[in-house]
Design a protein around this motif. Sequence first.
Motif, short mmCIF file in Angstrom:
data_model
loop_
_atom_site.label_atom_id
_atom_site.label_comp_id
_atom_site.label_asym_id
_atom_site.label_seq_id
_atom_site.Cartn_x
_atom_site.Cartn_y
_atom_site.Cartn_z
N ALA A 300 41.63 43.25 59.63
CA ALA A 300 40.62 42.54 58.83
C ALA A 300 40.72 42.95 57.36
N THR A 301 40.92 44.23 57.11
CA THR A 301 41.00 44.73 55.74
C THR A 301 42.23 44.19 55.01
N ILE A 302 43.37 44.17 55.69
CA ILE A 302 44.59 43.64 55.08
C ILE A 302 44.42 42.19 54.69
N ASN A 303 43.81 41.40 55.57
CA ASN A 303 43.58 39.99 55.26
C ASN A 303 42.62 39.83 54.09
N MET A 304 41.61 40.69 54.02
CA MET A 304 40.68 40.62 52.90
C MET A 304 41.36 41.03 51.59
N VAL A 305 42.24 42.01 51.65
CA VAL A 305 42.98 42.43 50.45
C VAL A 305 43.84 41.29 49.94
N VAL A 306 44.54 40.62 50.84
CA VAL A 306 45.38 39.48 50.45
C VAL A 306 44.54 38.38 49.83
N ALA A 307 43.39 38.07 50.46
CA ALA A 307 42.53 37.01 49.93
C ALA A 307 42.01 37.38 48.54
N LEU A 308 41.63 38.65 48.34
CA LEU A 308 41.12 39.07 47.05
C LEU A 308 42.20 39.01 45.98
N LEU A 309 43.41 39.42 46.31
CA LEU A 309 44.52 39.36 45.35
C LEU A 309 44.81 37.92 44.93
N VAL A 310 44.78 37.01 45.91
CA VAL A 310 45.02 35.60 45.60
C VAL A 310 43.92 35.07 44.69
N LEU A 311 42.68 35.44 44.98
CA LEU A 311 41.58 35.01 44.12
C LEU A 311 41.74 35.52 42.69
N ILE A 312 42.14 36.77 42.56
CA ILE A 312 42.31 37.37 41.23
C ILE A 312 43.42 36.68 40.47
N LEU A 313 44.57 36.47 41.14
CA LEU A 313 45.70 35.83 40.47
C LEU A 313 45.40 34.39 40.12
N GLU A 314 44.63 33.73 40.97
CA GLU A 314 44.30 32.33 40.73
C GLU A 314 43.30 32.18 39.58
N ARG A 315 42.52 33.24 39.32
CA ARG A 315 41.49 33.19 38.27
C ARG A 315 41.86 34.09 37.08
N THR A 316 43.13 34.24 36.84
CA THR A 316 43.58 35.11 35.75
C THR A 316 43.06 34.63 34.40
N GLN A 317 43.11 33.33 34.15
CA GLN A 317 42.63 32.79 32.87
C GLN A 317 41.13 33.03 32.71
N MET A 318 40.37 32.86 33.78
CA MET A 318 38.94 33.10 33.72
C MET A 318 38.65 34.56 33.39
N ILE A 319 39.44 35.47 33.98
CA ILE A 319 39.27 36.90 33.70
C ILE A 319 39.53 37.17 32.23
N GLY A 320 40.58 36.53 31.68
CA GLY A 320 40.90 36.70 30.26
C GLY A 320 39.77 36.22 29.37
N SER A 415 45.55 41.19 30.42
CA SER A 415 45.33 41.15 28.97
C SER A 415 44.70 39.81 28.56
N PRO A 416 43.55 39.83 27.86
CA PRO A 416 42.91 38.59 27.44
C PRO A 416 43.81 37.74 26.55
N ALA A 417 44.55 38.37 25.63
CA ALA A 417 45.39 37.63 24.67
C ALA A 417 46.46 36.82 25.39
N LYS A 418 47.11 37.44 26.38
CA LYS A 418 48.18 36.75 27.07
C LYS A 418 47.66 35.63 27.94
N THR A 419 46.54 35.84 28.63
CA THR A 419 46.02 34.80 29.51
C THR A 419 45.51 33.59 28.75
N ILE A 420 44.83 33.81 27.60
CA ILE A 420 44.28 32.70 26.81
C ILE A 420 45.39 31.93 26.10
N ARG A 421 46.45 32.64 25.69
CA ARG A 421 47.56 32.02 24.96
C ARG A 421 48.23 30.93 25.80
N PHE A 422 48.31 31.16 27.15
CA PHE A 422 49.00 30.18 28.00
C PHE A 422 48.03 29.32 28.79
N GLU A 423 46.81 29.20 28.29
CA GLU A 423 45.82 28.38 29.01
C GLU A 423 46.21 26.89 28.97
#
Length: 423
Positions: A300-320, A415-423
Amino acid sequence: MSFFIFARNPSALNLEYFIAKRLFNSKEHKSSISAPIIKIAIAAVAIGMIMMIISIATGIGLQQKIRQKIAAFNGHINITSYTGNQSDVSTTPISTNQKFYPIFKDVDGIAHIQAVASKAGMIRTETAFEGIIYKGVGKEYDWKNIQEYLIQGRIPNFKGELNNEILISQFLAERLNLKLGQSFNTFFMREEIDAMPKARRFKIVGIYNSGFQEFDASFIIGDIRHLQMINRWKPDQVGAFEVFVDDFSAIKEKTDAVYDEIPSTLNVQPITEKFYYIFEWLQLFDFNIVVILIIMIIVATINMVVALLVLILERTQMIGILKSMGTNNWSIRKIFLYNAFYLIIRGLFWGNLIGIGLLVLQKQFEIIKLNPESYYVNVAPVDINLLYIVALNIGTVLVCLLVLLIPSYIITKISPAKTIRFE
């Protein structure tokens, strides 16, 4: 960008919760590539919880049921003579004129004590014969322990005059082709050399089925006065005493306490020693349960880790964007941990619903059968303990969230600069 305008003024906690809620419930999120991964993560948590609930309930249920059956036919602690009675057959009589009988007052936690005796014999009918052990019991015998295993007839009555009523197992009745209400001859060997066997004729008034092959294949239960007459014992002489305790987990301490209170000519033996091979086998269930819990939590933990990583990578611009607005790393990490917590709760909800539902079905309808020769029971027993279930849920949430702190650390590297630059 509309939700950033509305979320700029609230407090930090409300901001994190608001963004997490919008992030998880947005149409974009539901149609994103992370959607199937999130569903898999929820399913993994649910399946893991189902397996953990069932493993604990069936494992503990089987342990309790087998202990209960062994105690029903033997008591928790046996008091016997040092010079004999170490097997299922009574050879040396013990007087009932003891300070601990009929009420064991000197040791706390003793629920009941009863006098018994046993003798090997042979049942012979017109078509078959079978070796048995006749267990003699008296008027103080606690039939409540046997009542639930009674499938036909009634409990014998030994409170009045001597009678020939007996309780026989379904296994022996079928092997000997005997029915309820029938009578049969039983022969008991005498201790004297060249002495003729003693014959008794008994009537079946009840048939039991414990599912415990070791007992069902051997024991019939009748009046102890028959054995006293056959062995030429006095009315106050018996083969052993069976002691029942209130708390099985304290059986070792109670055994030591009972030993200290009985005469030096008598010995005590708990059923954990008499049937040590069964209780050692039962201890393996604890190890199996722990292994299943660890494996399911890891999955269960491994699956949750994978889901969280995908969410983070998918929302990289929002994080920036959030970082560029001055939001610190821990606040952003909490946004994603809120989402992960929501996923875990959803998985636990379905896992508990299905898992407890399956246990209730098994408890009510006894769907899953077991081979009594291998498991000592006919039906898979379950123990639905809400305390264990609540602890299991809390433990799963805590372990998953603690582990998810590690992958959420990747947010600090964005990095905010890199994520916003390629928005």
